[in-house]
Enzyme design. Structure first.
Site, short mmCIF file in Angstrom:
data_model
loop_
_atom_site.label_atom_id
_atom_site.label_comp_id
_atom_site.label_asym_id
_atom_site.label_seq_id
_atom_site.Cartn_x
_atom_site.Cartn_y
_atom_site.Cartn_z
N HIS A 1 0.85 -1.20 0.00
CA HIS A 1 0.26 -0.08 0.08
C HIS A 1 0.95 1.23 -0.04
O HIS A 1 0.54 2.25 -0.92
CB HIS A 1 -0.70 -0.04 1.32
CG HIS A 1 -1.73 1.18 1.40
ND1 HIS A 1 -3.10 1.17 0.90
CD2 HIS A 1 -1.55 2.39 1.95
CE1 HIS A 1 -3.71 2.45 1.05
NE2 HIS A 1 -2.74 3.07 1.92
N GLU A 2 1.85 1.19 0.67
CA GLU A 2 2.69 2.47 0.79
C GLU A 2 3.57 2.74 -0.48
O GLU A 2 3.82 3.69 -0.85
CB GLU A 2 3.67 2.29 2.08
CG GLU A 2 3.20 2.35 3.45
CD GLU A 2 2.50 3.77 3.58
OE1 GLU A 2 2.76 4.60 3.23
OE2 GLU A 2 1.08 3.80 3.91
N HIS B 1 1.40 4.30 -2.96
CA HIS B 1 1.44 5.73 -2.85
C HIS B 1 2.85 6.32 -3.53
O HIS B 1 2.18 7.34 -4.22
CB HIS B 1 1.50 6.02 -1.33
CG HIS B 1 0.18 6.09 -0.65
ND1 HIS B 1 -0.91 6.56 -1.14
CD2 HIS B 1 -0.18 5.44 0.53
CE1 HIS B 1 -2.17 6.36 -0.15
NE2 HIS B 1 -1.51 5.83 0.73
N GLU C 1 -6.38 7.09 -1.29
CA GLU C 1 -6.43 5.87 -0.50
C GLU C 1 -6.82 4.51 -1.29
O GLU C 1 -6.49 3.48 -1.43
CB GLU C 1 -7.26 6.22 0.73
CG GLU C 1 -6.47 6.90 1.66
CD GLU C 1 -5.18 6.18 2.23
OE1 GLU C 1 -4.95 4.85 2.20
OE2 GLU C 1 -3.94 6.93 2.03
#
Ligand SMILES: [Zn+2]
Length: 278
Positions: free
Chosen positions: A140-141, A144, A195
């Site tokens: 997920h990071e 980003h 997100e």
């Protein structure tokens, strides 16, 4: 980062101000127009500076974990994820990807522009993630960073700085002394849109690396259980957990299972231990 990024001809509006053409870029992965005042080079260079500072400070305070089993585990997981990330975003193969485990009681993890990652020991201690759950956090990071969300947040931080004249936007922003922007941007919450994008890409990167997509659900449920009250996950302040997020991830799981199964099958054929939760 992306050779085929198009600059929008029309101006886009942000925070009540109109930013001239060149401030908007269409993200090639998502197709979304992003307001980018900070160039990718600037975002990566200030992030690299801020990262070096953070890591050396942790080292000085003897809070840098480089030798433990946790560190080895984080290195293994992130290198598998990065191997998939660079296939999705080939330009990121040139990034100097780095990860460090920092001794800090907060439940947190992040990836700055240019692939500079950190995991706090508090996340490991309080979430007690399986490998697959930890992979979901890091994927997920990483997403980003691939989707330029950090750079977008840095642009937002710069745009809302009243001291900055609009005129400097057209000529390129002087970021000297703005190393702190990289740290400030880390603490700004991501937009709901960002997100959703990172959830979508993150679960895919993890699946392609051989990590069970169902772990995304159990991870967010664990995070949500820890929230509320003092000492809740710092990670949730920038990545709010809610039922919509979990429901959206649940819808993605069946689509990701074939990728996960293919990656696991590939491992078995190669005679390695099948990937997945341990
Ligand atoms: Zn996020």
């Amino acid at each position: 980062m992306y050779a085929h990024i198009r600059h929008a001809v029309l101006a886009c509006t942000f925070a009540g101000a109109t930013v001239l053409a060149g401030g908007c870029e269409t993200n090639p992965v998502t197709g979304r127009s992003q307001m980018m005042i900070v160039s990718e080079d600037q975002a990566q260079s200030v992030s690299a500076q801020a990262y070096t500072k953070t890591v050396s400070q942790a080292r000085r305070q003897r809070k840098l974990d480089t030798n433990s089993a946790v560190s080895a585990r984080v290195q293994t997981i992130t290198s598998r994820l990065v191997a998939q990330a660079v296939k999705i975003s080939p330009a990121s193969a040139n990034w100097n990807w780095q990860v460090h485990v920092i001794e800090d009681p907060n439940v947190n993890a992040w990836c700055m522009p240019g692939g500079k990652m950190a995991v706090y020991t508090g996340l490991i201690a309080k979430i007690n993630p399986t490998d697959a759950e930890l992979a979901q956090v890091m994927a997920h990071e990483i997403s980003h960073a691939l989707l330029q969300h950090g750079r977008e947040k840095m642009s937002r931080a710069v745009a809302t700085n009243a001291a900055l004249a609009l005129g400097s936007i057209a000529t390129g922003v002087d970021l000297s002394g703005l190393e702190n922007v990289a740290m400030v941007a880390l603490e700004l919450p991501n937009s709901r849109t960002a997100e959703t994008e990172a959830d979508r890409l993150g679960i895919e990167i993890a699946a392609r690396a051989g990590y069970d997509p169902r772990a995304a659900i159990s991870l967010w449920q664990k995070m949500a259980r820890l929230s509320g009250g003092a000492g809740g996950p710092e990670w949730l302040s920038t990545h709010p957990s809610d039922q919509t997020r979990i429901a959206n991830l649940q819808k993605l799981v069946p689509k990701m299972m074939p990728l996960y199964e293919a990656a696991s099958a590939g491992d078995s054929r190669a005679g390695r231990r099948p990937r997945g939760e341990r």
